[in-house]
Write a protein that holds these residues in place. Structure first.
Motif, PDB file in Angstrom:
ATOM      1  N   ASN A 151      -7.875   0.049   9.443  1.00 34.49           N
ATOM      2  CA  ASN A 151      -8.092   1.849   9.915  1.00 34.49           C
ATOM      3  C   ASN A 151      -9.658   2.144   9.186  1.00 34.49           C
ATOM      4  OD1 ASN A 151      -5.332   1.405  11.336  1.00 34.49           O
ATOM      5  ND2 ASN A 151      -4.416   1.703   8.975  1.00 34.49           N
ATOM      6  N   ASN A 152      -9.762   1.092   8.671  1.00 40.92           N
ATOM      7  CA  ASN A 152     -11.522   1.532   7.544  1.00 40.92           C
ATOM      8  C   ASN A 152     -11.157   3.620   7.170  1.00 40.92           C
ATOM      9  OD1 ASN A 152     -14.461   2.186   7.493  1.00 40.92           O
ATOM     10  ND2 ASN A 152     -15.191   2.557   9.791  1.00 40.92           N
ATOM     11  N   GLN A 153     -10.160   3.482   6.560  1.00 46.49           N
ATOM     12  CA  GLN A 153      -9.842   4.868   5.907  1.00 46.49           C
ATOM     13  C   GLN A 153     -10.620   4.709   4.320  1.00 46.49           C
ATOM     14  OE1 GLN A 153      -6.066   6.372   7.343  1.00 46.49           O
ATOM     15  NE2 GLN A 153      -6.928   7.029   9.301  1.00 46.49           N
ATOM     16  N   ILE A 154     -10.459   6.022   3.673  1.00 45.76           N
ATOM     17  CA  ILE A 154     -10.232   6.167   2.515  1.00 45.76           C
ATOM     18  C   ILE A 154      -9.412   6.710   1.669  1.00 45.76           C
ATOM     19  CG2 ILE A 154     -11.773   6.968   0.295  1.00 45.76           C
ATOM     20  CD1 ILE A 154     -12.982   4.465   1.814  1.00 45.76           C
ATOM     21  N   VAL A 155      -8.364   6.344   1.314  1.00 45.40           N
ATOM     22  CA  VAL A 155      -6.840   6.800   0.570  1.00 45.40           C
ATOM     23  C   VAL A 155      -6.751   6.229  -0.575  1.00 45.40           C
ATOM     24  CG1 VAL A 155      -5.916   5.742   2.929  1.00 45.40           C
ATOM     25  CG2 VAL A 155      -5.274   4.711   1.057  1.00 45.40           C
ATOM     26  N   THR A 156      -5.486   6.656  -1.041  1.00 41.55           N
ATOM     27  CA  THR A 156      -5.013   6.536  -2.915  1.00 41.55           C
ATOM     28  C   THR A 156      -3.618   5.735  -3.051  1.00 41.55           C
ATOM     29  OG1 THR A 156      -4.035   9.345  -2.599  1.00 41.55           O
ATOM     30  CG2 THR A 156      -7.125   9.039  -2.324  1.00 41.55           C
ATOM     31  N   ALA A 157      -3.562   5.383  -3.691  1.00 41.34           N
ATOM     32  CA  ALA A 157      -2.824   4.893  -4.141  1.00 41.34           C
ATOM     33  C   ALA A 157      -2.331   5.267  -6.220  1.00 41.34           C
ATOM     34  CB  ALA A 157      -2.496   3.491  -3.905  1.00 41.34           C
ATOM     35  N   PRO A 158      -1.122   5.130  -6.390  1.00 40.82           N
ATOM     36  CA  PRO A 158      -0.711   5.338  -7.993  1.00 40.82           C
ATOM     37  C   PRO A 158      -1.101   3.841  -8.628  1.00 40.82           C
ATOM     38  CG  PRO A 158       1.588   6.078  -6.401  1.00 40.82           C
ATOM     39  CD  PRO A 158       0.112   5.519  -5.226  1.00 40.82           C
ATOM     40  N   ILE A 159      -1.412   4.406  -9.601  1.00 42.52           N
ATOM     41  CA  ILE A 159      -1.015   3.011 -10.670  1.00 42.52           C
ATOM     42  C   ILE A 159       0.347   2.902 -11.041  1.00 42.52           C
ATOM     43  CG2 ILE A 159      -1.748   1.485 -12.530  1.00 42.52           C
ATOM     44  CD1 ILE A 159      -4.247   3.366 -12.411  1.00 42.52           C
ATOM     45  N   LYS A 160       0.942   1.503 -10.400  1.00 43.47           N
ATOM     46  CA  LYS A 160       2.492   1.611 -10.842  1.00 43.47           C
ATOM     47  C   LYS A 160       2.416   0.545 -12.514  1.00 43.47           C
ATOM     48  CE  LYS A 160       4.725  -1.933  -8.977  1.00 43.47           C
ATOM     49  NZ  LYS A 160       5.499  -2.920  -7.769  1.00 43.47           N
ATOM     50  N   TRP A 161       1.422  -0.317 -12.481  1.00 41.02           N
ATOM     51  CA  TRP A 161       0.744  -1.317 -14.241  1.00 41.02           C
ATOM     52  C   TRP A 161       0.251  -0.882 -14.406  1.00 41.02           C
ATOM     53  CZ3 TRP A 161      -0.588  -6.216 -14.633  1.00 41.02           C
ATOM     54  CH2 TRP A 161      -0.392  -7.287 -15.211  1.00 41.02           C
ATOM     55  N   ILE A 162      -0.661  -1.441 -15.168  1.00 41.71           N
ATOM     56  CA  ILE A 162      -1.833  -1.897 -16.328  1.00 41.71           C
ATOM     57  C   ILE A 162      -1.097  -2.757 -16.885  1.00 41.71           C
ATOM     58  CG2 ILE A 162      -4.302  -1.002 -17.401  1.00 41.71           C
ATOM     59  CD1 ILE A 162      -3.744   1.689 -15.756  1.00 41.71           C
ATOM     60  N   GLY A 163      -2.298  -4.374 -17.216  1.00 44.47           N
ATOM     61  CA  GLY A 163      -1.988  -5.668 -18.150  1.00 44.47           C
ATOM     62  C   GLY A 163      -3.621  -5.213 -18.670  1.00 44.47           C
TER      63      GLY A 163
END
Length: 689
Positions: A383-395
């Motif tokens: 969709n050619n959009q900038i969005v945000t997302a939360p981090i659910k895991w870091i390894g």
């Protein structure tokens, strides 16, 4: 008829007449006889020592040791054809040597011990042998008999059905088992093939040794597989395998049915010593499931074949509803990492190195300082959009480079220089692992496929490092050092990482994701897609004066030859793509040698083929004085040393050193015709081993 009688001791006898039979009777002793014609017969109770047999007469029986007779220190130089002319043993032979082209047969309850077979053949038919040494391609054929403590320095011991070999030591030859082999040790350069109906008990496979249990063959007791040794077996082989050491990758299980929907396969072999991935040490035990790809697996459970929870079983559920169960002692405690070998889709960790700056709504932040719940900036390219997302895991994980491996498999990080892709992309040097994917026009491309040695290259300054990965709820396109790349996709290797934050421990009922169903964009490794991207980056760095390009020199000359235990055999004739070789009559296997290279190294990294390819072999024909043999073992046996997986019923690739065994019925001098369908390019100035 002459001989020793009346309990005499006679020495220095020469038997020359073709019709003469020289007897050593009960209670008599013969010392130092030479048999060049006729026959020497040692009757029950007779004793002979220091006997030399040198005969070419196939119509005579130059040596016959009757039941109850005894012979010490025998030397056989007979070159008689197979049949009546072979020396026959019904009694006891202790000590001696069978020289090149000679043959000797043990019959009935006869016994041979302390004999060196030097290029000849010792046939064991219901008799027994002890402490036999095979040199110079010597052969020991056991048919209904017993062989104890054979040492194979060079040659082949053939254990036919209903026969037993005990305590064989294989150094630089091989043992073919259709009967039973117990307490065998396969040393470096040795190999053992267990054919259908054969059984191998309590075998030790040392570093450099190889054992292949073909379909229908079985294992018993415990097979000790040392680091550097290799064992190929099949699902119903049974027995137990002990993986010794903590970096053992030698076990391959082939013949697994992955094509029939809703089928259930249980590996009947018990596997012990599996230690999984040792965090921070670079040590990993690997079990290769031949024909099962990472993308085939949809879930992993620690349950047995009946579905009962157990820490000693692991069951893989495949896309087509099939299940595969393995009995691996302690597997739940050790965990697992899914992947396939370099003949399939080799899967390595996909991560950012420490110091990588990840774009967030609050600016670019170093990956090692991010936490579960933090927001990252993602690119919705559809969709050619900038969005945000939360981090659910870091390894995170620390890895150690294995410098003896090819660069793309050694674990070296890939350095993408500032501005390598375009101005400001990346805005500083970006360090990722080789399998980490970069995003281009709706496609993910592994970094290793863009290596040009100038603006994108393996950074050899690292011997160990810590790397990180972050996961969003859905696989995402994220920004790292200004470069579009990927978040973590859990395809089954999450257990390799130390997990931070409030996340569940992956132990039971693990659901893994796939590129086909869960990726944010297509993973594309096709040359037609990757090569134009590679060329664009390559041309960009050529325009910069600080970069220097070194062209490599290639050849299409395969340098094909055949290798025996003694020497290499060059082709005496080449017609088109057919190579002709002459091979001596005592040779029952050869290795096809040639130059070999990986297409990704000699054509370009944009070719996703990391197999070490020698030559593509088509039809193989062996011509003997009596008949013509069509050899098809290379296109019929899925696991054969030095051959890649079968891709066609007409031809197959070698890895540059491929074993070619002959059938037992192929006797006499041979002309071998080998069709080479394709080969090369190769790096110049390479030497065939």
């Amino acid at each position: 008829m002459a001989g020793v009688t009346n309990r005499q001791v006679v020495s220095g006898v020469t038997v020359t007449s073709v019709t003469r039979a020289y007897h050593v009777s009960n209670g008599d002793t013969l010392i130092g006889a030479t048999v060049t014609g006729g026959s020497l017969i040692i009757d029950q109770g007779g004793v002979a020592s220091n006997v030399v047999v040198s005969s070419t007469d196939k119509n005579a029986a130059p040596l016959l040791v009757q039941p109850g007779g005894t012979l010490y220190n025998l030397e056989v130089y007979s070159t008689a054809a197979a049949g009546a002319g072979n020396p026959n043993i019904y009694g006891v032979v202790d000590g001696g040597i069978i020289h090149t082209n000679a043959s000797m047969t043990i019959m009935g309850d006869g016994q041979v011990s302390n004999v060196i077979v030097d290029g000849g053949t010792l046939g064991n038919y219901t008799g027994s042998s002890f402490d036999i040494v095979l040199n110079n391609n010597g052969r020991h054929i056991i048919q209904g008999g017993l062989a104890v403590r054979t040492i194979i320095n060079s040659g082949n011991q053939i254990v036919r059905s209903t026969t037993v070999a005990i305590s064989t030591q294989i150094y630089n030859g091989f043992q073919t088992v259709a009967g039973t082999a117990s307490n065998t040790t396969v040393h470096n350069m040795g190999s053992q093939l267990v054919t259908s109906g054969g059984m191998a008990y309590d075998t030790i496979i040392e570093n450099g040794g190889y054992m292949n249990v073909a379909s229908g063959g079985h294992m018993g007791g415990t097979i000790q597989l040392q680091e550097g040794g290799r064992l190929t077996t099949h699902p119903t082989a049974g027995g137990a395998v002990d993986l010794q050491g903590n970096n053992n990758s030698g076990l391959i299980i082939s013949g697994i049915n992955t094509t029939t929907s809703n089928s259930n396969t249980t590996i009947t072999t018990t596997i012990s010593g599996y230690s999984g991935d040792k965090e921070g040490t670079g040590e990993t035990d690997l079990i290769t499931l031949y024909g099962v790809k990472q993308s085939d697996v949809v879930s992993v459970d620690f349950v047995d074949a009946q579905g009962n929870p157990s820490g000693d079983y692991v069951t893989l559920k495949l896309k087509n509803g099939s299940k595969l169960t393995m009995h691996i002692l302690g597997v739940e405690d050790q965990g697992y990492a899914l992947g396939t070998d370099s003949n399939g889709n080799l899967t390595m960790e996909v991560c950012f190195l420490e110091g990588t700056m990840i774009k967030t709504p609050n600016g670019d932040i170093a990956i090692e300082t991010l936490s579960v719940g933090d927001l990252v900036t993602t690119f919705d390219w559809k969709n050619n959009q900038i969005v945000t997302a939360p981090i659910k895991w870091i390894g995170k994980k620390t890895t150690f480079v294995k410098s003896s491996h090819p660069d793309d498999e050694a674990g070296y990080p890939v350095r993408i220089l500032k501005d390598a892709i375009s101005e400001g992309v990346p805005y500083k040097d970006l360090l990722v692992t080789a399998e980490h994917c970069l995003f281009f026009d709706g496609k993910f491309v592994p970094a290793r496929m863009l290596i040009n040695g100038m603006s994108i290259f393996y950074d050899y300054s690292f011997t160990e490092y810590t790397y990180y990965h972050l996961e969003t709820d859905k696989h995402s396109v994220i920004y790292a050092d200004g470069m579009l790349t990927e978040s973590y996709l859990d395809t089954g290797n999450r257990y390799n990482f130390i997990q931070d934050g409030s996340v569940f421990i992956l132990r039971k009922n693990i659901v893994v994701k796939t590129w086909e169903n869960d990726a944010a964009a297509e993973l594309n490794v096709q040359r037609m897609v990757v090569e134009p991207i590679y060329n664009q980056i390559f041309q960009r760095c050529l325009k910069k004066d600080q970069f220097h390009y070194k062209e490599q020199h290639l050849t299409n000359d395969s340098n094909i030859c055949l290798k025996t235990k003694k020497h290499n055999i060059l082709p005496y004739l080449v017609k088109g793509n057919i190579f002709f070789f002459q091979v001596d009559e005592n040779i029952d296997c050869v290795n096809i040698l040639s130059n070999a290279d990986r297409p990704c190294d000699v054509i370009g990294p944009y070719v996703d083929d990391r197999r070490r390819l020698g030559v593509l072999i088509g039809k193989i024909t062996v011509i003997t004085p009596k008949r013509v043999h069509d050899i098809k073992i290379h296109i019929q046996h899925d696991i054969l040393s030095g051959w890649h997986s079968i891709e066609s019923c007409l031809y197959r690739w070698t890895d540059g050193n491929a074993l070619l065994p002959f059938e037992e019925k192929i006797h006499g001098k041979k002309i071998i015709m080998i069709e080479v369908v394709a080969g090369g390019p190769y790096k110049k100035n390479k030497m065939v081993a």
